[in-house]
Scaffold this motif. Structure first.
Motif, PDB file in Angstrom:
ATOM      1  N   ILE A 111     -13.792  -1.744  13.263  1.00  0.00           N
ATOM      2  CA  ILE A 111     -14.809  -0.801  12.957  1.00  0.00           C
ATOM      3  C   ILE A 111     -14.407   0.510  12.450  1.00  0.00           C
ATOM      4  N   THR A 112     -12.962   0.893  12.978  1.00  0.00           N
ATOM      5  CA  THR A 112     -12.541   2.349  12.663  1.00  0.00           C
ATOM      6  C   THR A 112     -12.425   2.780  11.357  1.00  0.00           C
ATOM      7  N   THR A 113     -12.294   1.846  10.270  1.00  0.00           N
ATOM      8  CA  THR A 113     -12.208   1.936   9.089  1.00  0.00           C
ATOM      9  C   THR A 113     -13.699   2.323   8.458  1.00  0.00           C
ATOM     10  N   ARG A 114     -14.637   2.218   9.233  1.00  0.00           N
ATOM     11  CA  ARG A 114     -15.860   2.316   8.465  1.00  0.00           C
ATOM     12  C   ARG A 114     -16.398   3.904   8.225  1.00  0.00           C
ATOM     13  N   GLY A 115     -15.566   4.599   9.083  1.00  0.00           N
ATOM     14  CA  GLY A 115     -15.789   6.157   9.232  1.00  0.00           C
ATOM     15  C   GLY A 115     -15.312   6.637   7.765  1.00  0.00           C
ATOM     16  N   THR A 116     -14.430   6.088   7.053  1.00  0.00           N
ATOM     17  CA  THR A 116     -14.468   6.501   5.745  1.00  0.00           C
ATOM     18  C   THR A 116     -15.304   6.005   4.496  1.00  0.00           C
ATOM     19  N   ALA A 117     -16.507   5.078   5.112  1.00  0.00           N
ATOM     20  CA  ALA A 117     -17.345   4.722   4.183  1.00  0.00           C
ATOM     21  C   ALA A 117     -18.677   5.395   4.510  1.00  0.00           C
ATOM     22  N   GLN A 118     -18.506   6.473   4.925  1.00  0.00           N
ATOM     23  CA  GLN A 118     -19.794   7.439   5.135  1.00  0.00           C
ATOM     24  C   GLN A 118     -20.668   6.581   6.301  1.00  0.00           C
ATOM     25  N   ARG A 119     -19.876   6.111   7.367  1.00  0.00           N
ATOM     26  CA  ARG A 119     -20.556   5.326   8.332  1.00  0.00           C
ATOM     27  C   ARG A 119     -20.312   5.971   9.500  1.00  0.00           C
ATOM     28  N   ASN A 120     -20.948   5.830  10.402  1.00  0.00           N
ATOM     29  CA  ASN A 120     -20.628   6.456  11.849  1.00  0.00           C
ATOM     30  C   ASN A 120     -19.955   5.222  12.676  1.00  0.00           C
ATOM     31  N   PRO A 121     -18.903   5.090  12.997  1.00  0.00           N
ATOM     32  CA  PRO A 121     -18.475   4.187  13.638  1.00  0.00           C
ATOM     33  C   PRO A 121     -19.112   3.525  14.916  1.00  0.00           C
ATOM     34  N   THR A 181      -8.282   4.033   2.191  1.00  0.00           N
ATOM     35  CA  THR A 181      -9.223   4.931   1.414  1.00  0.00           C
ATOM     36  C   THR A 181     -10.133   4.122   0.535  1.00  0.00           C
ATOM     37  N   ASP A 182     -10.989   4.998  -0.268  1.00  0.00           N
ATOM     38  CA  ASP A 182     -11.933   4.373  -1.021  1.00  0.00           C
ATOM     39  C   ASP A 182     -11.019   3.648  -2.079  1.00  0.00           C
ATOM     40  N   HIS A 183      -9.989   4.190  -2.580  1.00  0.00           N
ATOM     41  CA  HIS A 183      -9.129   3.259  -3.411  1.00  0.00           C
ATOM     42  C   HIS A 183      -8.421   2.024  -2.689  1.00  0.00           C
ATOM     43  N   GLY A 184      -8.138   2.247  -1.545  1.00  0.00           N
ATOM     44  CA  GLY A 184      -7.529   0.995  -0.962  1.00  0.00           C
ATOM     45  C   GLY A 184      -8.569  -0.088  -0.448  1.00  0.00           C
ATOM     46  N   VAL A 185      -9.703   0.474  -0.306  1.00  0.00           N
ATOM     47  CA  VAL A 185     -10.814  -0.576   0.004  1.00  0.00           C
ATOM     48  C   VAL A 185     -11.001  -1.418  -1.451  1.00  0.00           C
ATOM     49  N   ALA A 186     -11.083  -0.699  -2.572  1.00  0.00           N
ATOM     50  CA  ALA A 186     -11.387  -1.335  -3.945  1.00  0.00           C
ATOM     51  C   ALA A 186     -10.128  -2.194  -4.206  1.00  0.00           C
ATOM     52  N   PHE A 245      -7.852  -7.772  -4.398  1.00  0.00           N
ATOM     53  CA  PHE A 245      -6.422  -8.727  -3.577  1.00  0.00           C
ATOM     54  C   PHE A 245      -7.080  -9.859  -3.042  1.00  0.00           C
ATOM     55  N   PHE A 246      -7.970  -9.747  -2.354  1.00  0.00           N
ATOM     56  CA  PHE A 246      -8.448 -10.682  -1.485  1.00  0.00           C
ATOM     57  C   PHE A 246      -9.983 -11.690  -2.254  1.00  0.00           C
ATOM     58  N   GLY A 247     -10.199 -11.171  -3.381  1.00  0.00           N
ATOM     59  CA  GLY A 247     -11.188 -11.738  -4.033  1.00  0.00           C
ATOM     60  C   GLY A 247     -12.634 -11.708  -3.480  1.00  0.00           C
ATOM     61  N   ILE A 248     -12.976 -10.519  -2.866  1.00  0.00           N
ATOM     62  CA  ILE A 248     -14.476 -10.314  -2.325  1.00  0.00           C
ATOM     63  C   ILE A 248     -15.021  -9.220  -2.687  1.00  0.00           C
ATOM     64  N   SER A 249     -16.477  -9.172  -2.610  1.00  0.00           N
ATOM     65  CA  SER A 249     -17.208  -8.287  -3.380  1.00  0.00           C
ATOM     66  C   SER A 249     -17.405  -6.921  -2.193  1.00  0.00           C
ATOM     67  N   LEU A 297       0.998  -1.246  -0.119  1.00  0.00           N
ATOM     68  CA  LEU A 297      -0.046  -0.016  -0.180  1.00  0.00           C
ATOM     69  C   LEU A 297       0.888   1.234   0.044  1.00  0.00           C
ATOM     70  N   LYS A 298       0.265   2.110  -0.524  1.00  0.00           N
ATOM     71  CA  LYS A 298       0.874   3.651  -0.336  1.00  0.00           C
ATOM     72  C   LYS A 298       0.103   4.518   0.302  1.00  0.00           C
ATOM     73  N   GLU A 299       0.723   5.334   1.056  1.00  0.00           N
ATOM     74  CA  GLU A 299      -0.006   6.334   2.169  1.00  0.00           C
ATOM     75  C   GLU A 299      -0.560   7.309   1.057  1.00  0.00           C
ATOM     76  N   ASP A 300      -1.588   8.095   1.284  1.00  0.00           N
ATOM     77  CA  ASP A 300      -2.497   8.947   0.792  1.00  0.00           C
ATOM     78  C   ASP A 300      -3.243   8.372  -0.387  1.00  0.00           C
ATOM     79  N   ARG A 301      -2.650   7.503  -1.041  1.00  0.00           N
ATOM     80  CA  ARG A 301      -3.473   6.950  -2.081  1.00  0.00           C
ATOM     81  C   ARG A 301      -4.276   5.781  -1.380  1.00  0.00           C
ATOM     82  N   ASP A 302      -3.780   4.996  -0.877  1.00  0.00           N
ATOM     83  CA  ASP A 302      -4.423   3.417  -0.091  1.00  0.00           C
ATOM     84  C   ASP A 302      -4.871   3.864   1.275  1.00  0.00           C
ATOM     85  N   TYR A 303      -4.152   4.605   1.882  1.00  0.00           N
ATOM     86  CA  TYR A 303      -4.696   4.611   3.252  1.00  0.00           C
ATOM     87  C   TYR A 303      -4.452   6.240   3.788  1.00  0.00           C
TER      88      TYR A 303
END
Length: 773
Positions: free
Chosen positions: A718-728, A252-257, A262-266, A236-242
């Motif tokens: 759960i901390t990562t969900r704040g970036t997915a427009q969700r309240n942790p 980030t959204d890019h990191g989530v995609a 990478f893990f083959g999940i939807s 991963l690269k900072e600012d781009r992926d996290y």
């Protein structure tokens, strides 16, 4: 309650004191039973307070040779009314506590004082025991003279059954959790909580409240995701992926995609992908937030050894929780240790909020009055000193570099030392104590170094810091709670000079350092030497500080002060936010904990379980199985019967009908026959009751361990969900609700399974032992 009210009650105590002074020892000792009788006859604690306080004050004078001053009585009155009291260092908080402790112990209910470490709890208990004993009350220490020495349940029961207990906040918290893990009623040792005084209250309620206390138990099945997620994070690269902010990191959204590819999940945030989400978060924290040589080191034995962020000392044997330690081991490519389940957890906030009556005292609590009011609903009362403060608090001195800062501090130290004035150097980090000690050695200055390593011997050294020519180098926490008394003649030299090095994490810590000097009207001085290279500045504003440190841009004095002071303010705001979040998370767990612990206690207290209740649980388990298998095959039914109902197959039940209602009816008939057969194996009804209670208790405990462990893991993920427009916190609450409902269903299945397949045996002592499936 107003300050005038407290003063009025203080006057009433002093009026009663004249009568107490005229009593003989024997007459004074009878006051205790008289006051207990008054309470039994309907009088309240408020009504007997003046007489009770006057009695214990007189006992303090006769036994200890110390009579509380008016300001101490004033503080004790405020504590009785649930306030957090600020009293300057040296004002006699230990003696002040004897009054509310004595008053509340008269009720016969649990009366506890907790403080920051074993040394203080053991010392204060030993010092105050003679006065309580004189007045006919029992008092014990809930800790031992040897740190880390374990107490048996019987020893703990004796301690907690005493009228008054002195212990530490950590010991009390873990005892509460352990008390709710016992399997037999007779193994419990705690009384119901009633009244508690928290000494060094800001240290306990604020500084120690950011992380929950966790008891780890049986090992979890070791995950094979650590290596894969460690490799993923390394790409991963900072600012781009996290992104990172303070002590948080998220994709980030890019990191989530990228993770989904990478893990083959939807859906990265789907419940089914929780373990992947969790392990990625752990690996991110290990790589981005945890720094080698700052947060941990790798030993010669290829082991991760944690470093204390406050003192910098190593913490051998301690591990990060929730799999974070294993992620760190994977990062450093050392052998992975076994990950442990979290079996019980609580925060100090929720522990102390369980007490119907809670108060506290500290030398530096007023700076946090707003947070204490919002979290604990407690008012802070500042008690004026017995004697006017004579300490001179000089203005801070600001420097750009640490080299300039340390040079100025050593010059000030030598200036004081040459005239024999004792000096206490207080640093923000353990590394700074080592640097300053080395500078003193180079100048041939004898000195002591304290790093909050051993509270027992450090208290003895810090107490001697007021001797002529003494030079003591200490971290902020070392020797806390111990007065520094001046040697004769030192007052004429200016008293104790406190020299602070480095901007500390909050103003309270700096006030604590200054408060080492000027006790009880003694002369003294304090001054802080700070720079852009202080840890807190480099952590909060590394980029800004770096611009000035490379000398390419000069910095104006006002801007230097603003930058350094802003770093402290920002860190304190972040600490408050972290503590508030910890409260929200644990509040959700608290509701579940109260339900489970309440059910456990009813079972331990031999609650009766009627046939209707037990059959309802069994029927729910059967119904759940039928609903989850709409196209049930014969081999599936056979497997269910063998795993949940009977080790002996009945041909009548093995051919599943097509109609699910008919299937359920047949299984209910079969289970009824098995139920009656099981109950008939017991000679007495109480034996059957005991068997059912143990079956339920076992299922509750197994389910609760899984629930606590899951929620501990969830907090990381759960901390990562704040970036997915969700309240942790909302997400955590929603997930916790669903997991609790799932846990209840699992418990019902396990209760039914334990009942049918459990194998009870009674030993020679009549004790039932059960082999569970």
């Amino acid at each position: 309650m107003t300050n005038r009210y407290f003063m009025n009650i203080t006057g009433k105590v002093k009026a009663c004191a004249r009568r107490m002074a005229g009593l003989s020892d024997k007459q004074l000792q009878t006051v205790t039973n008289d006051l207990k009788s008054q309470l039994k006859s309907g009088r309240t604690l408020d009504q007997i307070l003046p007489e009770a306080y006057a009695a214990i004050c007189e006992a303090d004078r006769r036994v200890l040779g110390k009579y509380p001053y008016d300001n101490q009585i004033y503080g004790a009155v405020a504590m009785h009314h649930g306030c957090l009291v600020e009293m300057n260092t040296g004002e006699g908080k230990t003696l002040t506590a004897t009054m509310p402790l004595y008053l509340h112990a008269l009720t016969g209910k649990s009366t506890i004082l907790v403080t920051a470490n074993e040394y203080l709890a053991y010392r204060d208990a030993a010092q105050m025991r003679p006065v309580f004993s004189f007045m006919g009350l029992t008092e014990r220490a809930g800790v031992t003279r040897q740190p880390g020495q374990a107490l048996t349940n019987d020893e703990k029961r004796k301690n907690y059954s005493a009228d008054i207990l002195y212990t530490t906040h950590g010991a009390l918290a873990f005892d509460y959790l352990l008390n709710n893990l016992v399997r037999r009623a007779e193994d419990r040792f705690l009384r119901d909580f009633y009244f508690i005084i928290i000494d060094e209250a800001d240290s306990v309620l604020l500084d120690g409240a950011q992380m929950p206390l966790v008891i780890s138990g049986s090992p979890r099945v070791q995950s094979n995701l650590y290596e894969m997620t460690d490799f993923f994070v390394s790409t991963l690269k900072e600012d781009r992926d996290y992104l990172t902010e303070d002590k948080a990191v998220w994709l980030t959204d890019h990191g989530v995609a990228y993770a989904e590819r990478f893990f083959g999940i939807s859906d990265y945030y789907d419940h089914r992908n929780f373990e992947i989400n969790r392990h990625v978060t752990l690996a991110l924290r290990a790589h981005v937030l945890l720094k080698r040589q700052e947060d941990y080191l790798v030993s010669d034995q290829d082991e991760i050894v944690l470093l204390d962020n406050d003192t910098g000392r190593s913490l051998p044997g301690m591990k990060l929780r929730g799999g974070e330690h294993q992620a760190l081991e994977q990062k450093e490519h050392v052998p992975l240790t076994q990950e442990q389940r979290s079996v019980a957890s609580i925060t100090y906030q929720n522990l102390f909020l369980m007490f119907p009556k809670m108060c506290g005292m500290s030398g530096t609590i007023s700076n946090a009055r707003q947070e204490l009011l919002s979290v604990y609903h407690k008012r802070v009362v500042v008690v004026p000193p017995h004697k006017k403060l004579r300490r001179v608090d000089r203005k801070d001195r600001y420097f750009v570099t640490a080299q300039e800062q340390f040079k100025a501090a050593i010059e000030e130290t030598l200036k004081c030392h040459r005239k024999g004035q004792p000096v206490l150097i207080v640093t923000a980090t353990i590394q700074d104590t080592q640097i300053f000690s080395h500078m003193l050695v180079e100048r041939s200055v004898p000195h002591s170094v304290l790093n909050a390593d051993n509270a027992y011997w450090e208290a003895e050294i810090i107490a001697a810091a007021g001797m002529r020519n003494a030079v003591t180098v200490s971290t902020g926490m070392a020797g806390r709670g111990t007065d520094i008394k001046l040697e004769e003649g030192v007052a004429g030299l200016g008293g104790l000079a406190v020299i602070g090095i480095g901007r500390m994490e909050n103003l309270r810590l700096e006030r604590q350092a200054r408060g080492r000097s000027g006790r009880q009207g003694d002369p003294g001085s304090s001054q802080f030497f700070v720079s852009l290279e202080d840890d807190i500045v480099m952590t909060m504003y590394s980029e800004k500080a770096g611009e000035y440190l490379d000398r390419s841009r000069p910095i104006a004095p006002w801007k230097l002060r603003h930058l350094i002071n802003s770093a402290q303010k920002t860190r304190e705001e972040q600490s408050i936010s972290t503590r508030e979040q910890a409260v929200r998370y644990d509040k959700i767990l608290r509701r579940q904990r109260e339900i489970l612990y309440g059910a456990r206690n009813r079972l331990l207290d031999r609650a009766q379980i009627d046939r209707e209740t037990m059959w309802g649980i069994i029927n729910d388990a059967l119904t759940s199985f039928v609903k989850s298998h709409p196209d049930l095959q014969e081999h599936e039914l056979t497997r269910y019967v063998l795993d949940n109902l009977s080790y002996e197959l009945d041909p009548e039940i093995l051919t599943p009908p097509k109609d699910p209602n008919e299937l359920l009816r047949r299984m209910q008939q079969y289970a009824t026959k098995l139920y009656d057969r099981k109950i008939s194996t017991f000679d007495q009804q109480e034996q059957a009751q005991d068997y059912m209670r143990q079956c339920i208790l076992r299922a509750l405990d197994d389910g609760w361990v899984e629930e606590v462990d899951y929620l501990q893991q969830l907090q990381y993920a759960i901390t990562t969900r704040g970036t997915a427009q969700r309240n942790p916190v909302f997400e955590y609450s929603r997930e916790a609700y669903h997991s609790f409902e799932d846990m209840k269903e699992t418990m019902k299945k396990n209760i039914s399974r334990n009942f049918f397949l459990g194998d009870p045996e009674t030993d020679a002592n009549g004790q039932m032992n059960i082999i569970f499936p």
